[in-house]
Design a protein around this motif. Sequence first.
Motif, PDB file in Angstrom:
ATOM      1  N   HIS A   1     -10.775  -3.304   2.161  1.00  0.00           N
ATOM      2  CA  HIS A   1     -10.777  -2.468   1.401  1.00  0.00           C
ATOM      3  C   HIS A   1      -9.315  -2.163   0.977  1.00  0.00           C
ATOM      4  O   HIS A   1      -8.555  -2.179   1.710  1.00  0.00           O
TER       5      HIS A   1
ATOM      6  N   GLU B   1      -5.739   5.312   4.631  1.00  0.00           N
ATOM      7  CA  GLU B   1      -7.158   4.931   4.381  1.00  0.00           C
ATOM      8  C   GLU B   1      -7.901   3.494   4.674  1.00  0.00           C
ATOM      9  O   GLU B   1      -8.925   3.466   5.278  1.00  0.00           O
ATOM     10  N   VAL B   2      -6.748   2.716   4.689  1.00  0.00           N
ATOM     11  CA  VAL B   2      -7.232   1.216   5.185  1.00  0.00           C
ATOM     12  C   VAL B   2      -7.210   1.356   6.758  1.00  0.00           C
ATOM     13  O   VAL B   2      -8.098   0.812   7.370  1.00  0.00           O
ATOM     14  N   SER B   3      -6.279   2.021   7.383  1.00  0.00           N
ATOM     15  CA  SER B   3      -6.466   2.169   8.876  1.00  0.00           C
ATOM     16  C   SER B   3      -7.434   2.858   9.212  1.00  0.00           C
ATOM     17  O   SER B   3      -8.140   2.465  10.494  1.00  0.00           O
TER      18      SER B   3
ATOM     19  N   LEU C   1       0.740  -1.380   0.057  1.00  0.00           N
ATOM     20  CA  LEU C   1      -0.083   0.133   0.304  1.00  0.00           C
ATOM     21  C   LEU C   1       0.903   1.340   0.026  1.00  0.00           C
ATOM     22  O   LEU C   1       2.022   1.402   0.415  1.00  0.00           O
TER      23      LEU C   1
ATOM     24  N   GLU D   1      -2.742   4.971   0.871  1.00  0.00           N
ATOM     25  CA  GLU D   1      -3.661   3.915   0.947  1.00  0.00           C
ATOM     26  C   GLU D   1      -3.603   3.245   2.440  1.00  0.00           C
ATOM     27  O   GLU D   1      -4.646   2.738   2.775  1.00  0.00           O
TER      28      GLU D   1
ATOM     29  N   GLN E   1     -10.029   0.084   9.739  1.00  0.00           N
ATOM     30  CA  GLN E   1      -9.798  -0.530  10.964  1.00  0.00           C
ATOM     31  C   GLN E   1      -9.947   0.043  12.274  1.00  0.00           C
ATOM     32  O   GLN E   1     -10.258  -0.634  13.028  1.00  0.00           O
TER      33      GLN E   1
ATOM     34  N   ARG F   1      -1.489  -5.306   2.103  1.00  0.00           N
ATOM     35  CA  ARG F   1      -2.796  -5.047   1.610  1.00  0.00           C
ATOM     36  C   ARG F   1      -3.878  -6.061   2.293  1.00  0.00           C
ATOM     37  O   ARG F   1      -3.219  -7.258   2.639  1.00  0.00           O
ATOM     38  N   PRO F   2      -4.877  -5.569   2.734  1.00  0.00           N
ATOM     39  CA  PRO F   2      -5.595  -6.606   3.583  1.00  0.00           C
ATOM     40  C   PRO F   2      -5.939  -8.002   2.757  1.00  0.00           C
ATOM     41  O   PRO F   2      -6.270  -7.985   1.666  1.00  0.00           O
TER      42      PRO F   2
END
Length: 485
Positions: free
Chosen positions: A276, A226-228, A219, A223, A231, A246-247
Motif C-alpha cells: 500500500h 498509514e503504511v505502518s 512517504l 502516509e 504492517q 515506500r514499500p
Amino acid sequence: MEVQCSVAPGLPKFNIVGLADKAVGESKERVRAALAGMGLALPPKRITINLSPADLPKEGSHYDLPIALALLAAMGVTDAEQLGDWIAVGELALDARIVPSPGVLLAAIHASEAEAGLICPAAQGSEARWASAVPICAAPDLASLLNHLKGTQQLPQPEPGSVEESATGADLRQVKGQETAKRALEIAAAGGHNLLMIGPPGAGKSLLASCLPAILPPLSPAEALEVSMVQSVAGTLEEGRISRARPFRAPHHSASMAALTGGGLRVKPGEVSLAHLGVLFLDELPEFQRAVLDSLRQPLETGKVDVARANAHVTYPANVQLIAAMNPCRCGHLGDPALACSRAPRCAADYQGKVSGPMLDRIDLHVEVEPVSAADLALPPAAEGSEAVAARVAAARAVQNARGGEAGARTNAELDGEALENWASPDRPGRDLLMQAASAMRLSARSYTRMLRVARTIADLAGAEQVGRIHVAEALSYRRQAPRA
C-alpha cells in the motif's frame, strides 16, 4: 470488543463464550498458568468469560491480557472501574510475561478515538506511542501492570520508535542503454502509474524495477503511519520502527490468491495490501495463475481489496503502483530468428494471452525493452543517475499534491471526474490527436482516461501548465492494444 467476566457459585469450571476460535479458547490455560506464576489461584467457582458482541467471530492470542484483567477485576484483585478507562491487548506467557501480538498500532489509534488509554506489551510500547495523545501503559509482565494500576509502581512512558529514512535501491547509472524504458520509469514514478515492461531475458527489466525505490519520493508522516498500520496488522512492524521508504513487494509467481490479495484461515493482509502506497512488482507476469492476476483487477481500480470469507469480511487498503515484467514468449527470443523457437510467432500469442485484456487495460505504460548488446555493456556508466531523476520526480509530485489536494488525489494516477477534466484536458491539437488515436487504437473508456493522466504527468515533468499535443503523443507511444487470448 468488551470482555466480561462472571464468577458465580457452582461446580468449578472456566468457560469462554462468544464465538472464540481455538487460540482464544486456549487463553484460559495461559491465564491460569500466568496467575499461578504470580501466586494466585482461580476461585473454585464457575468462571464465565463473555466476548461481546457474542455473534462476531474472535481469533488470535491478543485476548489473553483483557481476559486476565477482567478475571482479576471479578476476583477483586484490581479495580474494575479503573479498567473501564483502558483498552488492553497482548498475549500472556505461562510465567505471566506480556508478549507481543499483532495490531497494537491500530489498537492505539482506536484508543485515541475512544479517549481511552492503552495497555500493551512493553516490547510494543514504542509502536503504540506513534498514536498521539494516548496514555500508554507498556508492561513487561502482569505483576508490574497490577502494581502500576494500584499506584505502587510507575511504569515509564515509552518513546516513539525510530524512523528509517528512504531506502535506496539500485542506481539508474547501472542501466546501460534502455533510454525509452528509463523515461517510462520516470513517468511512472512521477505520476504513480502502472508500468509493464516486455523484453527478452537479460534485457534489464528486473534491474529497472529495482531502481524505482531510489527515485520515488519518501512517504509523508501521515502516509508512513498509514503504511505502518497495515504492517502492524500483519505483524511485520518490528520494535515500533516506522519507515519513510515506500514499500516494495516482489512476490514469486507461484503466489496463491490468498497470498496476493489477503485471506487465509486467519485473515491477514496480502502482498497487494503490504505494498500500500508503494510498489507491487510482478516479475514473469504470465507465469502467475490467471485467476490470481485477475483478482488484482478490482484493487487496481478502487485502491482497496475486500476479502470475503464465510467467517470474515475484511477490507484492506491496496493503493499500489503495479510494475510488471514479462518475456514476449515462453522461449523469450521472439524477435531473434536465430534463437526463437519453432512455434514463433504462435507461442507469443499463447504466452501473452495468459494475461487477460482487462488486466492489461489497467496498465498505463507498456514499454518494449530491447536486448542490450555487448557494445552497450562496454560503455561507461550513464552521466545521469537516480538522484537527478528523483529530483524531477519530487518536483512533479509537489505540483500534483498542490493541485490535487482539494480533490483528495495524491498523484495524477488518482485524478478522476471533475478534477481530471479541470487539470488533464489537453489543448485543441492535443485533443484532436487523442480522438484520432482513440478511434484508430479502439481505446476503451478506461484507456482514454489513463492516457489523459499519463499526458498530465508528462506535462508536469516538462513544467507545462496545460497538456499539449507533444505530451499526448508521448503518452500514446507507451500504449499498445492488448493481444487477443
